[in-house]
Design a protein around this motif. Structure first.
Motif, PDB file in Angstrom:
ATOM      1  N   GLU A   1      37.628  53.652  39.799  1.00  0.00           N
ATOM      2  CA  GLU A   1      38.367  53.787  41.057  1.00  0.00           C
ATOM      3  C   GLU A   1      38.962  52.450  41.488  1.00  0.00           C
ATOM      4  O   GLU A   1      40.092  52.382  41.967  1.00  0.00           O
ATOM      5  N   MET A   2      38.221  51.368  41.305  1.00  0.00           N
ATOM      6  CA  MET A   2      38.738  50.039  41.651  1.00  0.00           C
ATOM      7  C   MET A   2      39.944  49.695  40.787  1.00  0.00           C
ATOM      8  O   MET A   2      40.955  49.182  41.296  1.00  0.00           O
ATOM      9  N   ALA A   3      39.858  49.972  39.506  1.00  0.00           N
ATOM     10  CA  ALA A   3      40.972  49.662  38.612  1.00  0.00           C
ATOM     11  C   ALA A   3      42.208  50.477  38.982  1.00  0.00           C
ATOM     12  O   ALA A   3      43.323  49.946  39.000  1.00  0.00           O
ATOM     13  N   HIS A   4      42.000  51.744  39.299  1.00  0.00           N
ATOM     14  CA  HIS A   4      43.122  52.596  39.712  1.00  0.00           C
ATOM     15  C   HIS A   4      43.774  52.049  40.977  1.00  0.00           C
ATOM     16  O   HIS A   4      44.996  51.935  41.062  1.00  0.00           O
ATOM     17  N   ARG A   5      42.958  51.679  41.947  1.00  0.00           N
ATOM     18  CA  ARG A   5      43.485  51.172  43.220  1.00  0.00           C
ATOM     19  C   ARG A   5      44.213  49.845  43.027  1.00  0.00           C
ATOM     20  O   ARG A   5      45.281  49.622  43.589  1.00  0.00           O
ATOM     21  N   ILE A   6      43.676  48.981  42.208  1.00  0.00           N
ATOM     22  CA  ILE A   6      44.324  47.693  41.956  1.00  0.00           C
ATOM     23  C   ILE A   6      45.658  47.894  41.251  1.00  0.00           C
ATOM     24  O   ILE A   6      46.650  47.233  41.576  1.00  0.00           O
ATOM     25  N   ARG A   7      45.703  48.844  40.297  1.00  0.00           N
ATOM     26  CA  ARG A   7      46.984  49.138  39.634  1.00  0.00           C
ATOM     27  C   ARG A   7      48.018  49.642  40.627  1.00  0.00           C
ATOM     28  O   ARG A   7      49.187  49.246  40.565  1.00  0.00           O
ATOM     29  N   LEU A   8      47.610  50.517  41.553  1.00  0.00           N
ATOM     30  CA  LEU A   8      48.555  51.012  42.562  1.00  0.00           C
ATOM     31  C   LEU A   8      49.077  49.871  43.430  1.00  0.00           C
ATOM     32  O   LEU A   8      50.272  49.810  43.739  1.00  0.00           O
ATOM     33  N   GLN A   9      48.190  48.969  43.818  1.00  0.00           N
ATOM     34  CA  GLN A   9      48.614  47.856  44.665  1.00  0.00           C
ATOM     35  C   GLN A   9      49.503  46.880  43.896  1.00  0.00           C
ATOM     36  O   GLN A   9      50.462  46.340  44.458  1.00  0.00           O
ATOM     37  N   GLU A  10      49.214  46.672  42.622  1.00  0.00           N
ATOM     38  CA  GLU A  10      50.078  45.810  41.826  1.00  0.00           C
ATOM     39  C   GLU A  10      51.465  46.413  41.682  1.00  0.00           C
ATOM     40  O   GLU A  10      52.477  45.697  41.760  1.00  0.00           O
ATOM     41  N   ASP A  11      51.534  47.725  41.487  1.00  0.00           N
ATOM     42  CA  ASP A  11      52.834  48.398  41.405  1.00  0.00           C
ATOM     43  C   ASP A  11      53.583  48.271  42.726  1.00  0.00           C
ATOM     44  O   ASP A  11      54.799  48.032  42.752  1.00  0.00           O
ATOM     45  N   ARG A  12      52.877  48.418  43.834  1.00  0.00           N
ATOM     46  CA  ARG A  12      53.514  48.313  45.155  1.00  0.00           C
ATOM     47  C   ARG A  12      54.027  46.896  45.385  1.00  0.00           C
ATOM     48  O   ARG A  12      55.125  46.706  45.911  1.00  0.00           O
ATOM     49  N   ILE A  13      53.250  45.902  44.996  1.00  0.00           N
ATOM     50  CA  ILE A  13      53.676  44.511  45.138  1.00  0.00           C
ATOM     51  C   ILE A  13      54.941  44.267  44.312  1.00  0.00           C
ATOM     52  O   ILE A  13      55.878  43.616  44.770  1.00  0.00           O
ATOM     53  N   ALA A  14      54.982  44.790  43.093  1.00  0.00           N
ATOM     54  CA  ALA A  14      56.154  44.605  42.241  1.00  0.00           C
ATOM     55  C   ALA A  14      57.391  45.228  42.880  1.00  0.00           C
ATOM     56  O   ALA A  14      58.482  44.640  42.849  1.00  0.00           O
ATOM     57  N   VAL A  15      57.240  46.415  43.461  1.00  0.00           N
ATOM     58  CA  VAL A  15      58.384  47.067  44.113  1.00  0.00           C
ATOM     59  C   VAL A  15      58.846  46.253  45.310  1.00  0.00           C
ATOM     60  O   VAL A  15      60.049  46.021  45.498  1.00  0.00           O
ATOM     61  N   LEU A  16      57.913  45.791  46.128  1.00  0.00           N
ATOM     62  CA  LEU A  16      58.291  45.018  47.314  1.00  0.00           C
ATOM     63  C   LEU A  16      58.914  43.674  46.932  1.00  0.00           C
ATOM     64  O   LEU A  16      59.867  43.220  47.581  1.00  0.00           O
TER      65      LEU A  16
END
Length: 99
Positions: free
Chosen positions: A75-90
């Motif tokens: 779950e931590m890895a999934h959440r970190i991947r989502l946040q990394e993707d969001r950071i890349a988009v922003l």
């Protein structure tokens, strides 16, 4: 038939049954620590950084239950991947720095 053959066969069948039960994880290794009344807490899908400090695993004979630890780290890895993707988009929306 001699008695030692009967006892040997019985012992072999017993040890085979125990080995098969162990192979299929039929023995529950979870055991709470003495006086530990904390509820076991894993991560929800919407955890925050503060939730990481509140995670509590069930102690087992050789450490913690692997399935609980694996679930938390997954779950931590999934959440970190989502946040990394969001950071890349922003970051892609930011204007390019002027040289």
């Amino acid at each position: 038939m001699p008695m030692w053959i009967v006892l040997g066969v019985c012992a072999a069948v017993f040890f085979m049954a125990v080995a098969v039960a162990g192979a299929f994880n039929l023995f529950n290794g979870g055991m709470p620590a003495a006086g530990d009344e904390r509820p076991r807490r894993l991560l929800a899908s919407d955890f925050t950084a503060g939730d990481l400090e509140a995670v509590a695993f069930s102690p087992a004979i050789r450490g913690y239950r692997m399935d609980e630890v694996d679930a938390v780290y997954s779950e931590m890895a999934h959440r970190i991947r989502l946040q990394e993707d969001r950071i890349a988009v922003l970051e892609s929306r930011l204007p390019a720095p002027e040289a």
